[in-house]
Write an enzyme that holds these catalytic residues in place. Structure first.
Site, mmCIF file in Angstrom:
data_model
loop_
_atom_site.group_PDB
_atom_site.id
_atom_site.type_symbol
_atom_site.label_atom_id
_atom_site.label_comp_id
_atom_site.label_asym_id
_atom_site.label_seq_id
_atom_site.Cartn_x
_atom_site.Cartn_y
_atom_site.Cartn_z
ATOM 1 N N TYR A 1 0.850 -1.184 0.000
ATOM 2 C CA TYR A 1 0.000 0.000 0.000
ATOM 3 C C TYR A 1 0.887 1.236 0.000
ATOM 4 O O TYR A 1 1.856 1.318 0.756
ATOM 5 C CB TYR A 1 -0.885 0.004 1.250
ATOM 6 C CG TYR A 1 -1.798 1.204 1.350
ATOM 7 C CD1 TYR A 1 -2.819 1.415 0.421
ATOM 8 C CD2 TYR A 1 -1.651 2.139 2.379
ATOM 9 C CE1 TYR A 1 -3.669 2.505 0.516
ATOM 10 C CE2 TYR A 1 -2.506 3.236 2.488
ATOM 11 C CZ TYR A 1 -3.512 3.417 1.554
ATOM 12 O OH TYR A 1 -4.348 4.499 1.649
ATOM 13 N N ASP B 1 9.286 3.015 0.283
ATOM 14 C CA ASP B 1 8.185 3.660 0.997
ATOM 15 C C ASP B 1 8.341 3.278 2.467
ATOM 16 O O ASP B 1 7.942 2.198 2.895
ATOM 17 C CB ASP B 1 6.838 3.189 0.440
ATOM 18 C CG ASP B 1 5.668 3.857 1.149
ATOM 19 O OD1 ASP B 1 5.903 4.536 2.177
ATOM 20 O OD2 ASP B 1 4.526 3.691 0.677
ATOM 21 N N LYS C 1 3.524 8.862 9.202
ATOM 22 C CA LYS C 1 3.327 8.219 10.503
ATOM 23 C C LYS C 1 4.320 8.699 11.586
ATOM 24 O O LYS C 1 4.131 9.778 12.115
ATOM 25 C CB LYS C 1 3.293 6.701 10.327
ATOM 26 C CG LYS C 1 2.107 6.351 9.405
ATOM 27 C CD LYS C 1 1.815 4.913 9.141
ATOM 28 C CE LYS C 1 0.530 4.789 8.343
ATOM 29 N NZ LYS C 1 0.592 3.991 7.141
HETATM 30 C C1 LIG Z 1 0.012 4.530 5.760
HETATM 31 C C2 LIG Z 1 0.824 4.337 4.561
HETATM 32 C C3 LIG Z 1 0.799 5.237 3.481
HETATM 33 C C4 LIG Z 1 -0.193 6.366 3.411
HETATM 34 O O1 LIG Z 1 -0.005 7.304 4.413
HETATM 35 P P1 LIG Z 1 -1.245 8.263 4.802
HETATM 36 O O2 LIG Z 1 -0.647 9.199 5.786
HETATM 37 O O3 LIG Z 1 -2.304 7.384 5.342
HETATM 38 O O4 LIG Z 1 -1.659 8.952 3.555
HETATM 39 C C5 LIG Z 1 1.691 5.055 2.455
HETATM 40 N N1 LIG Z 1 2.575 4.056 2.462
HETATM 41 C C6 LIG Z 1 2.626 3.153 3.472
HETATM 42 C C7 LIG Z 1 3.645 2.070 3.428
HETATM 43 C C8 LIG Z 1 1.740 3.246 4.528
HETATM 44 O O5 LIG Z 1 1.756 2.326 5.495
#
Ligand SMILES: *Cc1c(COP(=O)(O)O)cnc(C)c1O
Length: 471
Positions: free
Chosen positions: A142, A278, A306
């Site tokens: 994701y 990511d 995060k």
């Molecule tokens: C949570 C997440 C996102 C998206 O971040 P948001 O702040 O919810 O937009 C993107 N990449 C990874 C790996 C994530 O866990």
């Protein structure tokens, strides 16, 4: 009706599904969301006064526990100076210096407001830099909800059983190529088919949005436990910390099988594509230097979210100077944000990152805690002969209800989500708050004590001992 239920009824009339992010819905576990009123340390309290030991941690940011005093004080101080200026500030400079001064391969960084925005912008920068359009992502990873990346995107989409989102024009995903996590050959085939067209490969260095799926590592002793590669002796020896990224001799000997991340690095180098880690979940979690430092693999661009905001809405993307200098206003790749680098958000993030940077022992302890906790879970699974898999990496981990080792999206999907739902309800009724979805991680924090975790292990044992989980 409980207060949570009353609020949820009201919420459903005015908010789609009653929640502002689908992962907060309790539908897949046959429950309604608990409305959280407050949180301190490892605990959250709902509107009815129920207290839960929290393993979601706002989906990662709360690595120090909820309501960390230094972070809270920094936010209060920043609020007194004004909430937003739409102008450059000292805290942004300090934040960028802290990141660029510590993280390998991050020469420059741009702050944004979410992980989604960070990834979307990093992809644009990679495309602008290479002059190519195609990107490779992995099924089950994701990367936020931007159009181009909502292809077999794991997490909330996976829980809702939606393969790809409605409302995304085909044109937006036609340049998104899907590969199989932990399968280098699937990536190599795409490069062979499109040798000059792939701008970037984007990967979650530890898959954490299809449940937890660590990468095959080219090194032993990286502290990640794959269901199929965990050596039994190591599992039983869980109390012993294993130094990340090296084998017992402190060497970095390659095994015969090239590591997944190492392999992506060489393919990107060979074909002139940008490797994007990511690190929205792994960044500042596996260690201060994230997955890059943990696995010893260099990325060209890195995205954060995060933890970097300590609970405030923050994201960031950064990387090699030659790529980041393509970003406006120095370069032609446009990217902007009215509230980006918001002073209150920067204060929160800076306070949390400063604590983490100044106390590297936090990571040793947290990763050791993870090895012990998930190692114990695995042992309990073996003792009870339950048909479950325990995957983990550092403080991240999860249990899959399947007899098959989980190494990618297809194997993750073999998990019995009805059994997970039962497990979730068992835990919640015992005041343990875990993700209301099979396809999410458990997040350990500094605030979880060994005693609390030991109690949780016994609750899991009680659950797995039930006949329905015997093989
Ligand atoms: C949570 C997440 C996102 C998206 O971040 P948001 O702040 O919810 O937009 C993107 N990449 C990874 C790996 C994530 O866990």
């Amino acid at each position: 009706m409980t207060k949570s239920e009353e609020l949820f009824v009201r919420a459903c009339k005015v908010i789609p599904g009653g929640v502002n992010s689908p992962v907060r819905a309790f539908g897949s576990v046959g429950q309604t969301p608990r409305m959280i009123a407050s949180a301190h340390g490892a605990y959250m309290t709902d509107e009815d006064g129920n207290r839960y030991l929290d393993f979601v941690g706002s989906w990662g940011p709360m690595i120090l526990g909820h309501d960390e005093p230094e972070v809270r004080e920094a936010v209060i101080r920043a609020c007194a100076d004004g909430l937003s200026f739409g102008a450059a500030t000292k805290r942004e400079v300090e934040m960028a210096e802290l990141i660029c001064g510590s993280i390998p391969n991050v020469d420059m960084v741009r702050m944004v407001n979410s992980g989604t925005e960070a990834v979307m912008s990093a992809i644009r920068a990679a495309r602008g830099y290479t002059g190519r359009d195609k990107i490779v992502k992995f099924m089950g990873c994701y990367h936020g909800h931007s159009d181009a990346l909502l292809v077999q995107a794991g997490s909330g989409v996976m829980t809702a059983g939606i393969p790809d989102s409605a409302g995304v024009p085909q044109g937006c995903t036609k340049d998104t190529l899907s590969a199989i996590y932990n399968d280098l050959a699937s990536v190599e085939r795409l490069f062979e088919e499109f040798p000059d067209e792939i701008a970037a490969v984007i990967v979650e260095p530890v898959g954490a949005n299809m449940g937890v799926v660590p990468p095959y590592s080219g090194k032993t002793g990286d502290g990640c436990a794959r269901a199929d590669s965990l050596d039994r002796a190591a599992a039983e020896d869980f109390a012993e910390p294993v130094s990340p990224g090296s084998n017992e001799n402190g060497n970095t000997l390659e095994t015969e099988r090239p590591g997944f991340l190492e392999g992506l690095r060489s393919l990107c180098t060979k074909y002139g594509a940008v490797l994007i880690f990511d690190e929205v979940i792994t960044g500042f979690r596996l260690g201060f230097t994230g997955a890059q430092g943990y696995f010893g693999v260099d990325a060209d661009l890195v995205t954060y979210g995060k933890i970097i905001g300590a609970g405030m809405p923050v994201g960031a993307y950064g990387g090699k100077r030659e790529i980041m200098e393509r970003v406006a206003p120095v370069g032609p790749v446009y990217q902007a944000g009215t509230l980006s680098g918001n002073p209150v958000a920067m204060a929160a993030g800076l306070a949390q990152l400063t604590i983490l940077k100044e106390h590297p022992e936090i990571y040793d302890e947290l990763n050791k805690k993870g090895q012990w906790f998930y190692g114990s879970l695995k042992q309990i699974a073996e003792e009870t002969k339950a048909a479950v898999q325990v995957n983990s990496c550092g403080s991240l981990g999860c249990m899959f209800f399947t007899p098959e080792p989980v190494v990618d999206y297809a194997s993750a999907k073999t998990s019995d989500t009805a059994q997970y739902a039962e497990y979730f309800r068992h835990m919640l009724s015992n005041h343990i708050y875990i993700a209301p979805s099979q396809f999410e991680a458990m997040f350990l924090s500094v605030a979880h004590t060994r005693e609390e975790l030991a109690d949780v292990l016994e609750l899991v044992r009680k659950f797995l001992n039930k006949e329905s989980f015997m093989q």
